[in-house]
Design an enzyme around this catalytic site. Structure first.
Site, short mmCIF file in Angstrom:
data_model
loop_
_atom_site.label_atom_id
_atom_site.label_comp_id
_atom_site.label_asym_id
_atom_site.label_seq_id
_atom_site.Cartn_x
_atom_site.Cartn_y
_atom_site.Cartn_z
CD GLU A 15 -2.88 -1.34 2.43
OE1 GLU A 15 -3.69 -0.50 2.76
OE2 GLU A 15 -2.55 -2.31 3.14
CB SER A 150 -5.55 -0.52 -0.27
OG SER A 150 -5.11 0.40 0.42
CE1 TYR A 216 -7.03 4.80 -0.79
CE2 TYR A 216 -6.99 2.60 -1.72
CZ TYR A 216 -7.16 3.29 -0.76
OH TYR A 216 -7.13 2.90 0.40
NE ARG A 255 -13.13 3.33 6.07
CZ ARG A 255 -12.02 3.05 5.22
NH1 ARG A 255 -11.19 3.95 4.90
NH2 ARG A 255 -12.16 1.71 4.73
CG ASP A 257 -14.76 -0.49 5.60
OD1 ASP A 257 -14.92 0.68 5.93
OD2 ASP A 257 -13.83 -0.92 5.00
CD GLU A 270 -11.26 -4.60 5.48
OE1 GLU A 270 -10.22 -3.91 5.67
OE2 GLU A 270 -11.61 -5.56 4.78
CG ASN A 272 -8.05 1.34 7.11
OD1 ASN A 272 -6.98 1.66 7.80
ND2 ASN A 272 -8.18 1.14 5.88
N GLY A 276 -7.16 5.97 4.76
CA GLY A 276 -6.61 6.61 3.67
C GLY A 276 -6.92 8.27 3.96
#
Length: 307
Positions: A15, A150, A216, A255, A257, A270, A272, A276
């Protein structure tokens, strides 16, 4: 003493490209706030020298292995330099999707059926058993690297004949692969800042799932904040996300999801712990809804290290 901030960016994970984008955005925001900040790429600067060069705080913008998995956090604990985000234990747990899901499940939080395959077990004589395990989940399924973010190396598989190609693709990025039952529904992402839940964002990619390109680079993915959920459902989502966050002892910012399935039930996907912070990133978008500009958000995350 003037604070000297290192923004750690780049690194050697898969990443790296996204980390460079996030880190540069964070660095620019700090400089605009007249913070004495420097971008540091661990590939070019030994981390054990951070103290020697007078850095007093670290803003972690490294995604993936070496940034989110507890290794970097352990080094910074050893150096006794405050850093942004979750600590060693939470970082190492949440980097591993399989372990995270099992902890959530043990604590009665909703997760979809899943199965782990280690690379050492991916041998010819086990292929029939692997197929059998996958068919128990029912197609379609997601096949993804267990410890990568990602959406790298992820495949949605609708046909049993394509599973081994998808497994080999995932093994490029990690030594263990997660099989996860595909849940039809709507994806939401929930930012958390200092144990406060940010407004959830509904994600509607044009592709079959929210992949690397959609995250992205694509301008066709649609994001909705407010999420479109009614008050009761949004409260339910916020509670599930915060419970999931606290159970694995995350801190600072991050964060989660989540999928809302067709039966109106949420399923955790999951966590994070270093989201990002690019122009396409969702975390700054959610923060903006509560009145935090990108610059304000970066400062707030940095200042959480003072606690």
């Amino acid at each position: 003493m003037t604070k000297k901030i290192a923004v750690l960016l780049g690194g050697n994970s898969s990443e790296r490209e996204i980390s460079l984008m996030s880190g540069k955005a964070i660095l620019n925001a700090l400089k605009k706030s007249n913070i004495n900040a420097f971008g540091i790429d661990p590939l070019q600067f030994p981390l054990l020298y951070l103290k020697k060069y007078g850095f007093t705080k670290i803003f972690i913008a490294l995604h993936g292995k070496g940034g989110e998995d507890g290794i970097l956090q352990g080094v910074l604990e050893y150096l006794n330099i405050p850093y942004t985000g979750s600590g060693v234990l939470a970082s190492s747990i949440t980097m591993n999707k399989f372990i995270t899901k099992n902890i959530w499940k043990e604590n009665n939080l909703p997760v979809c059926p899943h199965y782990l395959l280690r690379k050492k077990d991916f041998i010819k004589k086990n292929h029939a058993k692997i197929k059998q395990q996958i068919l128990k989940l029912n197609l379609p399924i997601f096949i993804k690297p267990n410890c990568t973010g990602s959406s790298l190396g992820i495949s949605k598989v609708n046909n049993i004949n394509y599973i081994f190609d998808a497994i080999e693709k995932a093994f490029i990025y990690d030594t263990s692969v997660l099989f996860e039952k595909y849940i039809e529904g709507t994806e939401f992402t929930v930012g958390i800042l200092h144990n406060k839940v940010l407004p959830p964002i509904r994600v509607e990619p044009i592709n079959s799932f929210y992949n690397y390109q959609a995250k992205y680079y694509s301008n066709s993915t649609q994001f909705f904040c407010p999420s479109g959920l009614d008050y009761k459902k949004e409260k339910e989502l916020s509670k599930i996300a915060l419970d999931a966050w606290n159970i694995v002892e995350c801190s600072g910012w991050g964060r989660i999801d989540v999928i809302l399935d067709t039966k109106d039930h949420f399923q955790l996907l999951e966590i994070n712990t270093v989201p990002g912070m690019t122009s396409h990133s969702l975390y700054p978008m959610a923060a903006k809804k509560i009145g935090l500009s990108f610059q304000d958000l970066v400062l707030k995350i940095l200042n959480l290290t003072d606690k």
